[in-house]
Design an enzyme around this catalytic site. Structure first.
Site, PDB file in Angstrom:
ATOM      1  N   GLN A  98      -7.187 -15.728  -2.592  1.00  0.00           N
ATOM      2  CA  GLN A  98      -5.793 -16.076  -2.336  1.00  0.00           C
ATOM      3  C   GLN A  98      -5.515 -15.295  -1.063  1.00  0.00           C
ATOM      4  OE1 GLN A  98      -2.680 -16.466  -1.205  1.00  0.00           O
ATOM      5  NE2 GLN A  98      -2.151 -14.535  -2.188  1.00  0.00           N
ATOM      6  N   TYR A 110      -2.425 -12.410  -9.758  1.00  0.00           N
ATOM      7  CA  TYR A 110      -3.442 -13.422  -9.490  1.00  0.00           C
ATOM      8  C   TYR A 110      -4.253 -13.044  -8.247  1.00  0.00           C
ATOM      9  CZ  TYR A 110      -5.961 -17.411  -7.964  1.00  0.00           C
ATOM     10  OH  TYR A 110      -6.979 -18.204  -7.512  1.00  0.00           O
ATOM     11  N   SER A 143     -11.024  -7.530   5.461  1.00  0.00           N
ATOM     12  CA  SER A 143      -9.929  -7.923   6.337  1.00  0.00           C
ATOM     13  C   SER A 143      -9.329  -6.737   7.076  1.00  0.00           C
ATOM     14  CB  SER A 143      -8.839  -8.581   5.487  1.00  0.00           C
ATOM     15  OG  SER A 143      -7.638  -8.664   6.208  1.00  0.00           O
ATOM     16  N   GLU A 145      -6.352  -6.427   7.464  1.00  0.00           N
ATOM     17  CA  GLU A 145      -5.162  -6.041   6.684  1.00  0.00           C
ATOM     18  C   GLU A 145      -5.401  -4.737   5.930  1.00  0.00           C
ATOM     19  OE1 GLU A 145      -1.847  -7.482   5.798  1.00  0.00           O
ATOM     20  OE2 GLU A 145      -2.274  -8.085   7.840  1.00  0.00           O
ATOM     21  N   TYR A 166      -2.429  -8.145  -1.438  1.00  0.00           N
ATOM     22  CA  TYR A 166      -3.641  -8.757  -0.867  1.00  0.00           C
ATOM     23  C   TYR A 166      -4.519  -7.675  -0.246  1.00  0.00           C
ATOM     24  CZ  TYR A 166      -6.524 -11.081   2.683  1.00  0.00           C
ATOM     25  OH  TYR A 166      -7.570 -11.492   3.483  1.00  0.00           O
ATOM     26  N   LYS A 170      -8.258  -6.314  -1.217  1.00  0.00           N
ATOM     27  CA  LYS A 170      -9.411  -6.353  -0.301  1.00  0.00           C
ATOM     28  C   LYS A 170     -10.045  -4.970  -0.177  1.00  0.00           C
ATOM     29  CE  LYS A 170      -9.951 -10.624   1.323  1.00  0.00           C
ATOM     30  NZ  LYS A 170     -11.167 -11.402   1.060  1.00  0.00           N
TER      31      LYS A 170
HETATM   32  P1  NAP Z   1      -8.547 -19.911   3.382  1.00  0.00           P
HETATM   33  O1  NAP Z   1      -8.558 -20.985   4.424  1.00  0.00           O
HETATM   34  O2  NAP Z   1      -7.291 -19.571   2.688  1.00  0.00           O
HETATM   35  O3  NAP Z   1      -9.662 -20.285   2.307  1.00  0.00           O
HETATM   36  C1  NAP Z   1      -9.767 -19.609   1.088  1.00  0.00           C
HETATM   37  C2  NAP Z   1     -10.817 -20.270   0.250  1.00  0.00           C
HETATM   38  O4  NAP Z   1     -10.871 -19.605  -1.030  1.00  0.00           O
HETATM   39  C3  NAP Z   1     -10.539 -21.754  -0.058  1.00  0.00           C
HETATM   40  O5  NAP Z   1     -11.764 -22.444  -0.103  1.00  0.00           O
HETATM   41  C4  NAP Z   1      -9.924 -21.682  -1.438  1.00  0.00           C
HETATM   42  O6  NAP Z   1     -10.068 -22.870  -2.188  1.00  0.00           O
HETATM   43  C5  NAP Z   1     -10.787 -20.601  -2.043  1.00  0.00           C
HETATM   44  N1  NAP Z   1     -10.209 -20.022  -3.252  1.00  0.00           N
HETATM   45  C6  NAP Z   1      -8.963 -19.549  -3.450  1.00  0.00           C
HETATM   46  N2  NAP Z   1      -8.820 -19.095  -4.701  1.00  0.00           N
HETATM   47  C7  NAP Z   1     -10.002 -19.305  -5.321  1.00  0.00           C
HETATM   48  C8  NAP Z   1     -10.493 -19.092  -6.631  1.00  0.00           C
HETATM   49  N3  NAP Z   1      -9.724 -18.565  -7.573  1.00  0.00           N
HETATM   50  N4  NAP Z   1     -11.774 -19.413  -6.925  1.00  0.00           N
HETATM   51  C9  NAP Z   1     -12.566 -19.971  -5.980  1.00  0.00           C
HETATM   52  N5  NAP Z   1     -12.165 -20.232  -4.717  1.00  0.00           N
HETATM   53  C10 NAP Z   1     -10.895 -19.895  -4.401  1.00  0.00           C
HETATM   54  O7  NAP Z   1      -9.090 -18.540   4.018  1.00  0.00           O
HETATM   55  P2  NAP Z   1      -9.971 -18.298   5.329  1.00  0.00           P
HETATM   56  O8  NAP Z   1      -9.060 -18.070   6.466  1.00  0.00           O
HETATM   57  O9  NAP Z   1     -11.031 -19.324   5.415  1.00  0.00           O
HETATM   58  O10 NAP Z   1     -10.596 -16.876   4.985  1.00  0.00           O
HETATM   59  C11 NAP Z   1     -11.853 -16.766   4.304  1.00  0.00           C
HETATM   60  C12 NAP Z   1     -11.958 -15.380   3.705  1.00  0.00           C
HETATM   61  O11 NAP Z   1     -11.869 -14.401   4.732  1.00  0.00           O
HETATM   62  C13 NAP Z   1     -10.872 -15.015   2.700  1.00  0.00           C
HETATM   63  O12 NAP Z   1     -11.430 -14.160   1.745  1.00  0.00           O
HETATM   64  C14 NAP Z   1      -9.855 -14.245   3.536  1.00  0.00           C
HETATM   65  O13 NAP Z   1      -9.102 -13.383   2.719  1.00  0.00           O
HETATM   66  C15 NAP Z   1     -10.781 -13.520   4.469  1.00  0.00           C
HETATM   67  N6  NAP Z   1     -10.245 -13.183   5.794  1.00  0.00           N
HETATM   68  C16 NAP Z   1      -9.674 -14.144   6.570  1.00  0.00           C
HETATM   69  C17 NAP Z   1      -9.236 -13.813   7.842  1.00  0.00           C
HETATM   70  C18 NAP Z   1      -8.611 -14.834   8.748  1.00  0.00           C
HETATM   71  O14 NAP Z   1      -7.958 -14.440   9.719  1.00  0.00           O
HETATM   72  N7  NAP Z   1      -8.801 -16.128   8.507  1.00  0.00           N
HETATM   73  C19 NAP Z   1      -9.381 -12.496   8.308  1.00  0.00           C
HETATM   74  C20 NAP Z   1      -9.987 -11.557   7.482  1.00  0.00           C
HETATM   75  C21 NAP Z   1     -10.423 -11.912   6.235  1.00  0.00           C
HETATM   76  P3  NAP Z   1      -8.971 -24.074  -2.106  1.00  0.00           P
HETATM   77  O15 NAP Z   1      -9.318 -24.832  -0.848  1.00  0.00           O
HETATM   78  O16 NAP Z   1      -9.214 -24.824  -3.348  1.00  0.00           O
HETATM   79  O17 NAP Z   1      -7.619 -23.425  -2.018  1.00  0.00           O
HETATM   80  N1  GDD Z   2       2.714 -16.718   7.675  1.00  0.00           N
HETATM   81  C1  GDD Z   2       3.783 -16.427   8.447  1.00  0.00           C
HETATM   82  N2  GDD Z   2       4.832 -17.296   8.452  1.00  0.00           N
HETATM   83  N3  GDD Z   2       3.765 -15.299   9.174  1.00  0.00           N
HETATM   84  C2  GDD Z   2       4.842 -15.049   9.965  1.00  0.00           C
HETATM   85  C3  GDD Z   2       5.932 -15.903  10.024  1.00  0.00           C
HETATM   86  C4  GDD Z   2       5.940 -17.081   9.227  1.00  0.00           C
HETATM   87  O1  GDD Z   2       6.873 -17.877   9.216  1.00  0.00           O
HETATM   88  N4  GDD Z   2       6.822 -15.393  10.924  1.00  0.00           N
HETATM   89  C5  GDD Z   2       6.297 -14.261  11.384  1.00  0.00           C
HETATM   90  N5  GDD Z   2       5.096 -14.031  10.812  1.00  0.00           N
HETATM   91  C6  GDD Z   2       4.259 -12.849  11.034  1.00  0.00           C
HETATM   92  C7  GDD Z   2       3.838 -12.133   9.741  1.00  0.00           C
HETATM   93  O2  GDD Z   2       4.899 -11.301   9.270  1.00  0.00           O
HETATM   94  C8  GDD Z   2       2.631 -11.341  10.243  1.00  0.00           C
HETATM   95  O3  GDD Z   2       3.039 -10.127  10.830  1.00  0.00           O
HETATM   96  C9  GDD Z   2       2.043 -12.256  11.338  1.00  0.00           C
HETATM   97  O4  GDD Z   2       3.043 -13.243  11.622  1.00  0.00           O
HETATM   98  C10 GDD Z   2       0.754 -12.953  10.931  1.00  0.00           C
HETATM   99  O5  GDD Z   2       0.969 -13.578   9.677  1.00  0.00           O
HETATM  100  P1  GDD Z   2      -0.116 -14.597   9.067  1.00  0.00           P
HETATM  101  O6  GDD Z   2      -0.449 -15.643  10.065  1.00  0.00           O
HETATM  102  O7  GDD Z   2       0.400 -15.031   7.740  1.00  0.00           O
HETATM  103  O8  GDD Z   2      -1.431 -13.718   8.927  1.00  0.00           O
HETATM  104  P2  GDD Z   2      -1.663 -12.240   8.355  1.00  0.00           P
HETATM  105  O9  GDD Z   2      -1.986 -11.371   9.529  1.00  0.00           O
HETATM  106  O10 GDD Z   2      -0.596 -11.808   7.442  1.00  0.00           O
HETATM  107  O11 GDD Z   2      -2.973 -12.452   7.466  1.00  0.00           O
HETATM  108  C11 GDD Z   2      -4.075 -13.214   7.960  1.00  0.00           C
HETATM  109  O12 GDD Z   2      -4.981 -12.377   8.635  1.00  0.00           O
HETATM  110  C12 GDD Z   2      -5.589 -11.379   7.808  1.00  0.00           C
HETATM  111  C13 GDD Z   2      -6.509 -10.543   8.717  1.00  0.00           C
HETATM  112  O13 GDD Z   2      -5.766  -9.548   9.339  1.00  0.00           O
HETATM  113  C14 GDD Z   2      -4.722 -13.919   6.764  1.00  0.00           C
HETATM  114  O14 GDD Z   2      -5.697 -14.806   7.222  1.00  0.00           O
HETATM  115  C15 GDD Z   2      -5.399 -12.904   5.846  1.00  0.00           C
HETATM  116  O15 GDD Z   2      -6.141 -13.599   4.840  1.00  0.00           O
HETATM  117  C16 GDD Z   2      -6.352 -12.054   6.686  1.00  0.00           C
HETATM  118  O16 GDD Z   2      -7.001 -11.091   5.896  1.00  0.00           O
END
Ligand code: NAP
Ligand code: GDD
Length: 357
Positions: A98, A110, A143, A145, A166, A170
Site C-alpha cells: 500500500q 492495513y 523508500s 520516506e 507507511y 518500510k
Molecule cells: P504502486 O504503483 O502503488 O504498486 C504497488 C503494487 O503492490 C501493485 O502491484 C499493487 O497491486 C501491489 N499490492 C498492493 N497491496 C498488495 C497486497 N496486499 N498484496 C499483493 N500486492 C499488493 O507502487 P510503485 O510506485 O510501483 O512502487 C513499488 C514499490 O516500491 C512499493 O513497495 C513502494 O512502496 C516502493 N517505493 C516506491 C517509490 C516510488 O517513488 N514509486 C519509491 C520508493 C519505494 P494492485 O495493482 O492490485 O493495487
Molecule cells: N499525493 C499528493 N496529492 N501529494 C501532494 C498533493 C496532492 O494533492 N499536494 C501536495 N502533495 C505533496 C505531498 O504532501 C508530498 O510532500 C509530495 O507532494 C509528494 O507526494 P506523493 O506524490 O504522494 O509521493 P510521496 O513522496 O508521499 O511518496 C512517494 O514516494 C515515496 C519515496 O519517497 C510514494 O511513491 C511512496 O510509495 C514512496 O516510498
C-alpha cells in the site's frame, strides 16, 4: 540479448510481488528483455488490474510465454510459500505495498500488514524455501520516506526518522531484511529508492495528478486542480532507470543496501512551473488548496546521495528532471486529446477524477 542462466542451464527466473504496479510492470519488461522467465503475484480484483502489463501479457495457453501470473496477496503467507514452489525463482523482487503515504494515515493497520508484516511473511517463506536447498536472492523495495525528518542529503548512513505509518512500516521491512540476511545468511538487499515517476505513475501521486490535470485543463476538460502542500521538496527520477538499479543490486557478489536517487531536489511548485510551461499555462489560475491532501506529519525535504550506487553498481540516472516532466506531459496531453475526440463524437468518457483524490 543473451539469456540469463539460472539453476542448471534453464533461463533465470524472477518472481515479482507488486507486478501490476508502476515499478513491477517496468521491471517485468526489463527482465523479459534480459531473457528471464518472469512470475508475478496478482491480487484478485473485481476489475482488471493488469492494465500496465497489457504490452507483455501473453495467453498462457500459447507456447513460449515467459510471463506467468499467480493469484496471491502479500498478506497471505501460505499462498506466498506455495508460489515459491511453483515459480522456483532465482530472484525475488518484493514491490507489493500500500504505497500511498497519505492513505497510510487512513489505513494504518492495513498498511503495516502489507508493507511490514507482508515483507516478514515473504522472508519467512524464503527462509523455508532456501532451507530446501534453493539459492535465491531477494530485493526489498525500501523508500526515501524512511528518512522522513532527517535533513538532506540522505544516504545509507543517515538514520531513519519515519513520519507516516507507511514510512514506519518500510523501516520495519528494512530491518527485517537486514536481520534475515544476518541471522540466516539469506541474500537479501534493500534498495532505498527516492521518488520515481513515469507515464505509468498512479494518478493520485502528485506528479501524475499534476500532469493529468494540467493536460485536461489545456484541452478545456477541467478548470481546477486541488492540491495540498506545494512547498515539499522531492528527489524525482524516472522509474525505468530505477528498476534497472533494482536488478543491478541483486547482481552484486555480496548482499548490500543502496540508496538510488538523482541527487537533485525540486518543490511541488517547481514541478508545476515546469509542467505548466510546456503547455503554455499559468497554473496559479487553476490550482486551489484542499486540506484533505495535507498529511498530519509531512516530509519536507528529500534529496538523495547515491554515490555508493554510482561507485559500486555503476548506476547513474539517464533521464533528467526536465525530460521526466516533459515525457509525462506529452503522454497525458495525448490522453486528454483522445478524451476530447471521444467526447466530441458523443461518447461518454468516465471521469477518472484524479483531481478529486
Ligand atoms: P504502486 O504503483 O502503488 O504498486 C504497488 C503494487 O503492490 C501493485 O502491484 C499493487 O497491486 C501491489 N499490492 C498492493 N497491496 C498488495 C497486497 N496486499 N498484496 C499483493 N500486492 C499488493 O507502487 P510503485 O510506485 O510501483 O512502487 C513499488 C514499490 O516500491 C512499493 O513497495 C513502494 O512502496 C516502493 N517505493 C516506491 C517509490 C516510488 O517513488 N514509486 C519509491 C520508493 C519505494 P494492485 O495493482 O492490485 O493495487
Ligand atoms: N499525493 C499528493 N496529492 N501529494 C501532494 C498533493 C496532492 O494533492 N499536494 C501536495 N502533495 C505533496 C505531498 O504532501 C508530498 O510532500 C509530495 O507532494 C509528494 O507526494 P506523493 O506524490 O504522494 O509521493 P510521496 O513522496 O508521499 O511518496 C512517494 O514516494 C515515496 C519515496 O519517497 C510514494 O511513491 C511512496 O510509495 C514512496 O516510498
Amino acid at each position: 540479448m543473451s539469456e540469463q542462466k539460472g539453476n542448471g542451464s534453464r533461463a533465470r527466473r524472477a518472481l515479482i510481488t507488486g507486478i501490476t504496479g508502476q515499478d513491477g510492470s517496468y521491471l517485468a519488461e526489463f527482465l523479459l528483455g534480459r531473457g528471464y522467465e518472469v512470475h508475478g503475484i496478482v491480487r484478485r480484483a473485481s476489475t482488471f488490474n493488469t492494465e500496465r502489463l497489457d504490452a507483455i501479457y501473453g495467453d498462457p495457453h500459447n507456447q513460449g510465454v515467459r510471463l506467468s501470473l499467480h493469484y496471491g496477496d502479500i498478506t497471505d503467507g501460505a499462498a506466498l510459500r506455495r508460489t515459491l514452489d511453483r515459480a522456483q525463482p532465482d530472484e525475488i523482487y518484493n514491490l507489493a505495498a500500500q504505497s500511498h503515504v497519505r492513505v497510510s494515515f487512513d489505513q494504518a493497520e492495513y498498511t503495516a500488514d502489507a508493507v511490514a508484516t507482508g515483507t516478514l511473511r515473504l522472508l519467512e517463506a524464503v527462509r523455508d524455501y532456501s532451507a530446501e536447498g534453493h539459492a535465491v536472492r531477494v530485493y526489498q523495495a525500501g523508500s526515501s520516506e524512511m528518512y522522513g525528518a532527517r535533513p538532506p542529503p540522505q544516504n545509507e548512513k543517515t538514520a531513519f526518522y519515519p513520519r507516516s505509518p507507511y514510512a514506519a512500516s518500510k523501516v520495519a521491512a528494512h530491518w527485517y531484511s537486514v536481520n534475515y540476511r544476518e541471522a540466516y545468511k539469506l541474500f537479501v538487499c534493500n534498495g532505498i529508492l527516492f521518488n520515481h515517476e513515469s507515464e505509468r505513475r498512479g494518478e493520485t501521486f502528485v506528479t501524475r495528478k499534476i500532469t493529468r490535470a494540467l493536460a485536461r485543463i489545456k484541452m478545456g476538460l477541467q478548470d481546477t486542480l486541488y492540491l495540498g502542500n506545494l512547498t515539499a521538496r522531492r528527489d524525482w527520477g524516472y522509474a525505468k532507470d530505477y528498476v534497472e538499479a533494482m536488478w543491478m543490486i541483486l547482481q552484486q557478489p555480496e548482499p548490500d543496501d543502496f540508496v538510488v536517487a538523482t541527487g537533485e531536489s525540486h518543490s511541488v511548485s517547481e514541478f508545476l512551473d515546469l509542467a505548466a510551461s510546456y503547455l503554455g499555462l499559468d497554473w496559479r489560475k487553476h490550482v486551489k488548496e484542499d486540506a484533505r491532501y495535507l498529511r498530519p506529519t509531512e516530509v519536507d525535504f528529500l534529496c538523495g546521495d547515491a554515490s555508493k550506487a554510482r561507485e559500486k553498481l555503476g548506476w547513474t540516472p539517464k533521464v533528467t528532471f526536465a525530460q521526466l516532466v516533459k515525457l509525462m506531459i506529452e503522454h497525458d496531453l495525448e490522453l486528454a486529446k483522445q478524451e476530447t475526440t471521444l467526447t466530441k463524437a458523443g461518447h461518454h468518457v468516465a471521469q477518472r477524477g484524479a483531481s478529486q483524490r
